[in-house]
Design an enzyme around this catalytic site. Structure first.
Site, PDB file in Angstrom:
ATOM      1  N   HIS A 115      34.984  12.852  -7.167  1.00  0.00           N
ATOM      2  CA  HIS A 115      34.332  13.539  -5.940  1.00  0.00           C
ATOM      3  C   HIS A 115      34.613  14.985  -5.883  1.00  0.00           C
ATOM      4  CE1 HIS A 115      31.784  13.081  -2.500  1.00  0.00           C
ATOM      5  NE2 HIS A 115      32.003  11.868  -2.163  1.00  0.00           N
ATOM      6  N   ASP A 160      28.831  16.163  -4.929  1.00  0.00           N
ATOM      7  CA  ASP A 160      28.743  15.402  -3.634  1.00  0.00           C
ATOM      8  C   ASP A 160      27.874  14.132  -3.927  1.00  0.00           C
ATOM      9  OD1 ASP A 160      30.784  16.675  -2.101  1.00  0.00           O
ATOM     10  OD2 ASP A 160      29.191  18.155  -1.702  1.00  0.00           O
TER      11      ASP A 160
END
Length: 271
Positions: A242, A246
């Site tokens: 992450h 995104d």
């Protein structure tokens, strides 16, 4: 988790920014020295984590410690992809593997979403993107899980990918993979469907940033062109770091992969 991490691919080293710890005191030397094996209690069997399995264990643990991963998934109708493969193989010449077609889809998706073909240099606080795809693929052998790497997968066609997958798989079974075959990967393709399972949340192959998982392809009820039909359905999953992107990028990548699986003609735009 299904087979996921192990080694990387080819080109730079698998961990380009790794630091080698230095022993600076007797206490640190004692802390890092191998511990003697404990005595097994009644009813226990102790199996040393060493060799390939030990290396895999350390790599998986490091991935879990350092990478904030997330997973998204989607079901896709693979009927047309399977038909396209059948047509390719009916035309003569070397047979094309399903894994090669999935790899070709992977490289096309990474060209559109280069954020996922990357690694994180935590010390420099930088994301390092690659302009090449060295594609790892998880392979189970008698010696344990290995992840051989197809170098420059982005520059190969389906026939070349098929041949290289076959060569590396055979080398893995024979135990003749070289360090160059197992290091430097930038992205991993994990076909856990060969184990008869639909889905998984695999561990990212450190220091890469993402892994595409492919489940088994099985007949299922599916709404096709407004009608209920039996279609060949596969679950696809993307586990990603992450820090490099995104959910929008990850979802876009996975949706593009699913679109190519459902409509292989989409790939013609990248050929």
């Amino acid at each position: 988790a299904a087979p996921a991490g192990a080694a990387g691919a080819a080109a730079p080293t698998a961990e380009p920014h790794a630091r080698v710890p230095q022993v600076t005191s007797p206490s640190l030397a004692q802390a890092t020295a191998p511990r003697p094996s404990a005595t097994a209690a009644p009813g226990e069997t102790r199996i040393p984590l060493k060799g390939v399995r030990g290396a895999v264990a350390e790599k998986l643990a490091r991935s879990r410690r350092e990478i904030p991963d997330a997973t998204c998934w989607v079901d896709a109708d693979a009927t047309e992809l399977m038909r396209a493969r059948t047509a390719m193989n009916a035309a003569g010449g070397p047979k094309i593997s399903l894994l090669a077609l999935l790899a070709r889809i992977c490289t096309a998706a990474l060209a559109r979403f280069p954020e996922l073909n990357a690694t994180v240099d935590a010390e420099a606080r930088e994301v390092v993107r690659f302009d090449h795809v060295h594609l790892g693929f998880a392979a189970q052998t008698d010696r344990g899980l290995v992840v051989p790497v197809v170098r420059d997968a982005h520059a190969r066609d389906a026939e070349s990918l098929t041949a290289e997958f076959a060569r590396l798989t055979e080398a893995g079974r024979a135990g003749t993979l070289t360090p160059a075959d197992l290091t430097g990967g930038t992205f991993t393709l994990n076909n856990y469907g060969v184990f008869g399972v639909d889905g998984s949340t695999p561990i990212i192959n450190h220091p890469e940033a993402a892994m595409l998982g492919v489940g088994r392809i099985v007949p299922k009820p599916w709404v096709h062109e407004g009608e209920l039909a039996v279609r060949q359905v596969v679950q696809l999953s993307l586990t990603f770091d992450h820090r490099v992107c995104d959910g929008g990028v990850a979802g876009g990548f996975l949706r593009y992969v699913a679109d190519c699986v459902e409509q292989p003609a989409v790939l013609l735009r990248t050929l």
